[in-house]
Design an enzyme around this catalytic site. Sequence first.
Site, PDB file in Angstrom:
ATOM      1  CD  GLU A 242      62.905   7.167  29.504  1.00 35.95           C
ATOM      2  OE1 GLU A 242      62.404   6.027  29.469  1.00 35.95           O
ATOM      3  OE2 GLU A 242      63.774   7.551  28.706  1.00 35.95           O
ATOM      4  CB  CYS A 276      61.229   1.699  35.482  1.00 34.49           C
ATOM      5  SG  CYS A 276      62.892   2.307  35.186  1.00 34.49           S
TER       6      CYS A 276
HETATM    7  P1  NAD Z   1      54.018   8.857  39.579  1.00 36.11           P
HETATM    8  O1  NAD Z   1      53.604   8.853  38.158  1.00 36.11           O
HETATM    9  O2  NAD Z   1      52.997   8.701  40.631  1.00 36.11           O
HETATM   10  O3  NAD Z   1      54.787  10.206  39.944  1.00 36.11           O
HETATM   11  C1  NAD Z   1      55.942  10.635  39.242  1.00 36.11           C
HETATM   12  C2  NAD Z   1      56.093  12.127  39.408  1.00 36.11           C
HETATM   13  O4  NAD Z   1      55.015  12.790  38.758  1.00 36.11           O
HETATM   14  C3  NAD Z   1      56.077  12.632  40.848  1.00 36.11           C
HETATM   15  O5  NAD Z   1      57.007  13.686  40.975  1.00 36.11           O
HETATM   16  C4  NAD Z   1      54.651  13.134  41.008  1.00 36.11           C
HETATM   17  O6  NAD Z   1      54.525  14.140  41.997  1.00 36.11           O
HETATM   18  C5  NAD Z   1      54.373  13.713  39.637  1.00 36.11           C
HETATM   19  N1  NAD Z   1      52.960  13.764  39.258  1.00 36.11           N
HETATM   20  C6  NAD Z   1      51.930  13.041  39.762  1.00 36.11           C
HETATM   21  N2  NAD Z   1      50.787  13.344  39.103  1.00 36.11           N
HETATM   22  C7  NAD Z   1      51.113  14.271  38.160  1.00 36.11           C
HETATM   23  C8  NAD Z   1      50.363  14.942  37.143  1.00 36.11           C
HETATM   24  N3  NAD Z   1      49.070  14.720  36.971  1.00 36.11           N
HETATM   25  N4  NAD Z   1      51.031  15.808  36.355  1.00 36.11           N
HETATM   26  C9  NAD Z   1      52.360  16.014  36.499  1.00 36.11           C
HETATM   27  N5  NAD Z   1      53.110  15.404  37.431  1.00 36.11           N
HETATM   28  C10 NAD Z   1      52.497  14.535  38.253  1.00 36.11           C
HETATM   29  O7  NAD Z   1      55.134   7.716  39.673  1.00 36.11           O
HETATM   30  P2  NAD Z   1      55.879   7.186  40.965  1.00 36.11           P
HETATM   31  O8  NAD Z   1      54.904   6.352  41.718  1.00 36.11           O
HETATM   32  O9  NAD Z   1      56.586   8.320  41.628  1.00 36.11           O
HETATM   33  O10 NAD Z   1      57.007   6.262  40.311  1.00 36.11           O
HETATM   34  C11 NAD Z   1      56.823   4.905  40.044  1.00 36.11           C
HETATM   35  C12 NAD Z   1      56.572   4.679  38.564  1.00 36.11           C
HETATM   36  O11 NAD Z   1      57.607   5.277  37.798  1.00 36.11           O
HETATM   37  C13 NAD Z   1      56.576   3.213  38.166  1.00 36.11           C
HETATM   38  O12 NAD Z   1      55.541   2.952  37.254  1.00 36.11           O
HETATM   39  C14 NAD Z   1      57.923   3.031  37.478  1.00 36.11           C
HETATM   40  O13 NAD Z   1      57.988   1.947  36.583  1.00 36.11           O
HETATM   41  C15 NAD Z   1      58.087   4.352  36.828  1.00 36.11           C
HETATM   42  N6  NAD Z   1      59.501   4.621  36.548  1.00 36.11           N
HETATM   43  C16 NAD Z   1      59.929   4.648  35.242  1.00 36.11           C
HETATM   44  C17 NAD Z   1      61.266   4.839  34.953  1.00 36.11           C
HETATM   45  C18 NAD Z   1      61.766   4.869  33.526  1.00 36.11           C
HETATM   46  O14 NAD Z   1      62.849   5.382  33.307  1.00 36.11           O
HETATM   47  N7  NAD Z   1      61.025   4.356  32.563  1.00 36.11           N
HETATM   48  C19 NAD Z   1      62.163   5.032  35.991  1.00 36.11           C
HETATM   49  C20 NAD Z   1      61.701   5.002  37.296  1.00 36.11           C
HETATM   50  C21 NAD Z   1      60.358   4.804  37.569  1.00 36.11           C
END
Ligand code: NAD
Length: 472
Positions: A242, A276
């Site tokens: 997601e 999101c």
């Molecule tokens: P992010 O991708 O930076 O981090 C998300 C999670 O992934 C965190 O727990 C982080 O520690 C972990 N992570 C980071 N690098 C990783 C890697 N290489 N491998 C595995 N895990 C890793 O996102 P964010 O900044 O926390 O969240 C914001 C983003 O999330 C926005 O783009 C938003 O649109 C999206 N989002 C999507 C939804 C949806 O349901 N589609 C919902 C909420 C947020």
Amino acid sequence: MNTEEFTMTIDGRAARASAMIDVVNPATGKVFASAPNASQADLDSAVAAANAAFASWRRRPLEERQSALSRMAEALEANVEPLARLLTREQGKPVVAARQEILQAVYWLKTHARLALPAAVREAAGRRIETRYTPLGVICAIAPWNFPVNLAVWKIAPALLAGNTVVLKPSPFTPLTTLKIGEVLRGVIPPGVLNVISGDDSLGPRMTIHPGFAKIAFTGSSATGKKVMASAAGDLKRLTLELGGNDAAIVLPDVDVDAIAPQIFNGAFYNTAQICIATKRLYVHEAIYDRLRDRLIEIAANTAIGDGSEPETVLGPIQNLPQYRRVRALLDEAKATDLAVIERGALPAGGGYFVPIAIVDNPPDTSRVVTEEAFGPILPMLKFSDVDDAVRRANDSEYGLAGAVWSNDIELATETAAQLETGNVWINDNLFLSPHAPFGGHKQSGLGVENGLEGVLAYTNTQTLYIPKPAT
Ligand code: NAD
């Protein structure tokens, strides 16, 4: 609830780590707590505990797993207030919104407690053909910082219902409420069924390559989602992604501007626009453009920005420093390139990560405020005269998460909505989601769905049995 010490939950017990990470209150910019920084050994123990628990959890009758979800809902409900206050301190959102988030997680758990897995039976060529849905194994659940609790429960509820066990990792920016939820649930469900671990930026990548996981359920940015997908390829782990969105709303000329403006404002700026599925591009028919713009500016001017723990606050800070810097830089660039940026909202003094509400008046389609997901309170408004052109511009994005169409002509709005290349479209509405309806993104907004029966089946393998029918 003790909010002084935060421990991980591994095999139903408190687990401490040899190192800790700082957790900052975004309303002050100051460290107020610390969370365990899981080592490789901690991760291995969590995966081992989840694997050991899987052997018996998958064999429990469905009713037992359903009642476990109900007990989890009750345990969270009994702790709504302290959990909501903690969520506000680490995430920044107003306490009312934090309470809503916990209660929505409770509702999701209760709803999943009433779902059942289907079993299809067919007959062909003298055989009885039974298709069953069997659990996958141990799920690696990774959540972001904007809705840490909801987005964790969206994974835990269907995964456990289907007979899987889970190792959950919150974002390093918002680990605390999730760790407390792990603590609250110790003893409510069998040890090892749900493990909660926290850590720095290295923990996510270490999890996604770990051979003990059968599936990765990930919510976060599209950029990280691509890395997760690449690391899942090694052993073909199942995936649900997601990811980001750059959602368009199209406003047709027949709307009642005064009636819809507050809803449109909420859909764009709730949670300080860190959603999101927030409206991130607002396409407005030229006949009503100026009136809607002026109405949104007026609402922005009357919206209290501040510390989420203050009762009058409507919008809290940006959740973390890197995101604050990104949003600030996008805003500065918009101003430096002479876009018409209208800023409103008084910002509190101190070191919090506060930004004003910004409406960008009809910028070019190619400007960064239009093409990128800001994930902060910057809303570009774009003028159109022809609805087909608005649809084309709305679809001109690598993202495809959600969208909205606003009109009093429901038939026309529905026809227009069907042309949007997104996984979710609202008519005269936004942000509403249901645990009964599958939610997912098209294009680079994701892969697979969460929620609904489809969301539960995403935590299963299909197994088809071909059984000979006794000769008659
Ligand atoms: P992010 O991708 O930076 O981090 C998300 C999670 O992934 C965190 O727990 C982080 O520690 C972990 N992570 C980071 N690098 C990783 C890697 N290489 N491998 C595995 N895990 C890793 O996102 P964010 O900044 O926390 O969240 C914001 C983003 O999330 C926005 O783009 C938003 O649109 C999206 N989002 C999507 C939804 C949806 O349901 N589609 C919902 C909420 C947020």
